[in-house]
Design a protein around this motif. Structure first.
Motif, PDB file in Angstrom:
ATOM      1  N   THR A  40      11.150  -0.504  -5.401  1.00  0.00           N
ATOM      2  CA  THR A  40      10.488  -0.022  -4.195  1.00  0.00           C
ATOM      3  C   THR A  40      11.085  -0.723  -2.990  1.00  0.00           C
ATOM      4  O   THR A  40      11.754  -1.751  -3.125  1.00  0.00           O
ATOM      5  CB  THR A  40       8.969  -0.281  -4.246  1.00  0.00           C
ATOM      6  N   LEU A  77       3.316   3.815  -2.934  1.00  0.00           N
ATOM      7  CA  LEU A  77       3.344   5.266  -3.110  1.00  0.00           C
ATOM      8  C   LEU A  77       3.952   5.923  -1.877  1.00  0.00           C
ATOM      9  O   LEU A  77       4.754   6.870  -1.988  1.00  0.00           O
ATOM     10  CB  LEU A  77       1.932   5.797  -3.356  1.00  0.00           C
ATOM     11  N   GLU A 108       7.691   6.164  -1.934  1.00  0.00           N
ATOM     12  CA  GLU A 108       8.204   7.248  -2.777  1.00  0.00           C
ATOM     13  C   GLU A 108       8.095   8.594  -2.070  1.00  0.00           C
ATOM     14  O   GLU A 108       8.945   9.478  -2.242  1.00  0.00           O
ATOM     15  CB  GLU A 108       7.432   7.300  -4.100  1.00  0.00           C
ATOM     16  N   ARG A 128       2.077   6.822  -8.003  1.00  0.00           N
ATOM     17  CA  ARG A 128       3.292   6.057  -7.686  1.00  0.00           C
ATOM     18  C   ARG A 128       4.169   5.901  -8.924  1.00  0.00           C
ATOM     19  O   ARG A 128       5.385   6.091  -8.883  1.00  0.00           O
ATOM     20  CB  ARG A 128       2.929   4.670  -7.155  1.00  0.00           C
TER      21      ARG A 128
END
Length: 551
Positions: free
Chosen positions: A408, A452, A455, A537
């Motif tokens: 991430t 999340l 993404e 996520r």
């Protein structure tokens, strides 16, 4: 029949964006689009006629006679067009294939079905007369594309202009249709031009040896739009298309002005995510400050030096800037300190930037001469600036943002005051939020909602990499200043625990700790909703990484 010409090489096909379509994919799109024996069919950029072959076969099953079929193609490459005609003739089929630049063909809304796999040439290679023709073609439909648009974007719009009223468009497109900013006009065009837009998504790659993720766009009811929603279907790979059924279709309504990345979310995940973002606890990163690209040297191996190299060259300290080394592996912690940089330098990482601000010292002049002997100065970025050896200056950022990520995106406090190159982004916090943001935003950003959000706003690239450009980072959801202030004590109390977990590579355990510190009291997120966000996520993360496993 014209004799077959020698096919072009894989390198030549790649240069013009030609990636030939797997048979199962061509068959699925064709059988969706071609519905009656008298349908007229166009395959623009037909290559070796994967879709025309399937159209001819399907028309036979619908009762059409080969000599009465209306099959047409367009192809830039003469050898491919010749081979396409030979392949069709081998199956007793005939087509009319024009050779030339499809963008220069004046559109005729004459076809019941326009199907195919547009050429995919990235903007860096898509230039000159062909680019100009593509932009003019898109403008005919009122679609204005930016200079960042790859070839498929204008091709999609231009191809749609050949569809009859009520007809169908079936294309294999890069999945960046869903996520990139430059594709927004194409998304809007499809929604307003057709009464139904169906998207078929894949969890694995479908083109052998190609990392690019694709989506099937199946649009029907030309001239009968607009529509306010998309129909979604999900397949594992091309072979699984045959098992899809209309009963598997789900409905998804994009929000005006938003990219379509969130269509990969489950209903529960999207509902929970949107609910949290609508509450006062989250804002876009741009509320905190400005995100910018880093410095571009044009030759990192020359300009980025280790301490040992700088000492060997006898470069004065005034001609060196402290540097966050190229890459971002060292930015997976909460902060980057001078001690960290010293340790990196001891490991051989380049932590100094060669940048004389004034007249070069004798030592610097000798190093500049070495660079010229090595032809460093003729590289593009070097030769367009004067003097070539002075990298454009950018002040040290408050935070460093990793924009190429396997897990991430991260924010890292720049305690060392290091300068950064374009392998990371810099975040310059607003004056009133600087102290709060530097101390707490890197840890506060390690929460499930923000992960999340990365993404959703980011883009998936080859190898499963998640990439955030500055404009995308501006829209990255962050805890609001009010939330961070309210939970600063809790964040401070878990900082050491989070730091240790990150150091041990236990990112998602650290995220759970941060969630517990942030989401309390008026900012609490119900357990079921928080779990839905975490599950969403993980699903997007796994989907992104599955591209590296697809065949």
């Amino acid at each position: 029949m014209t004799a077959s010409l020698a096919p072009d090489s894989p390198a030549q096909r790649k240069a013009r964006g030609a990636f030939f379509t797997p048979e199962a994919v061509a068959r699925y799109v064709t059988q969706w689009a071609v519905r009656s024996a008298d349908d007229s069919v166009l395959e623009p950029s037909c290559g070796e006629a994967a879709f025309l072959l399937e159209a001819g076969r399907h028309l036979v099953t619908l009762g059409a006679k080969p000599e009465l079929m209306s099959l047409h193609g367009a192809e830039l490459h003469e050898a491919s067009a010749s081979n396409a005609l030979a392949l069709l003739a081998h199956e007793g089929l005939a087509a009319q294939i024009s050779v030339g630049d499809f963008f220069k063909e004046v559109p005729r809304a004459a076809y019941d079905a326009v199907i195919g796999n547009p050429p995919y040439v990235r903007y860096q290679s898509f230039s000159g007369d062909s680019r100009a023709a593509s932009r003019r073609a898109a403008l005919r439909a009122g679609v204005k594309l930016t200079n960042l648009a790859s070839s498929w974007a204008a091709f999609t719009v231009h191809a749609a202009l050949f569809v009859k009223d009520g007809g169908r468009l079936g294309l294999v497109l890069p999945a960046e249709l869903l996520s990139v900013n430059y594709a927004a006009p194409v998304r809007e065009f499809l929604m307003r031009s057709f009464s139904r837009v169906r998207l078929v998504l894949f969890t694995e790659r479908i083109f052998p040896g190609v990392l690019e993720e694709v989506v099937l766009v199946l649009a029907e009811g030309k001239g009968e739009g607009p529509t306010d929603h998309c129909e979604l279907l999900q397949a594992r790979n091309g072979a699984a298309l045959a098992d899809l059924d209309d009963s598997d279709v789900t409905r998804w309504a994009p929000r005006v002005g938003e990219r379509w990345s969130s269509l990969h979310l489950s209903d529960l995940g999207e509902a929970a995510y949107r609910k949290v973002l609508a509450a006062p606890g989250f804002v876009d990163l741009e509320v905190w400050g400005d995100t910018t690209l880093g410095m571009v040297t044009g030759a990192n191996r020359y300009f980025a030096l280790t301490g040992a190299e700088a000492a060997r060259l006898k470069l004065p300290g005034r001609e060196l800037l402290r540097l966050s080394p190229p890459g971002s592996r060292h930015l997976r912690a909460l902060s980057l300190s001078t001690k960290n940089l010293d340790a990196l330098d001891g490991e051989g990482a380049p932590t100094w930037l060669f940048r004389p601000a004034g007249s070069p010292s004798p030592s610097a002049a000798r190093y500049i001469a070495e660079g010229e002997a090595a032809q460093v100065h003729v590289g593009y970025k070097c030769r367009i600036r004067s003097p070539w050896w002075r990298v454009p200056y950018l002040a040290p950022a408050d935070l460093l943002l990793t924009y190429m990520n396997a897990d991430t995106a991260r924010l890292c406090e720049n305690r060392a005051g290091a300068h950064h190159l374009n392998s990371v982004h810099g975040v310059y916090l607003s004056q009133e939020l600087r102290a709060l943001g530097k101390q707490y935003l890197p840890i506060a950003a390690l929460n499930s909602v923000t992960l999340l959000g990365a993404e959703v706003v980011g883009r998936a690239y080859g190898g499963g990499i998640l990439k955030l450009e500055p404009r995308e980072a501006d829209r990255w959801p962050m805890p609001s200043p009010a939330l961070v202030r309210a939970r600063s004590g809790e964040l401070r109390s878990v900082r050491r625990r989070v730091r240790d977990l990150l150091g041990a590579g236990r990112l998602f355990e650290a995220v759970e700790v941060v969630d517990g510190a942030l989401f309390q009291g008026e900012y609490a997120i119900p357990a079921a909703e928080l779990q839905a966000i975490r599950t969403a996520r993980a699903a997007l993360h796994d989907r992104r990484l599955s591209r590296t496993r697809g065949r």
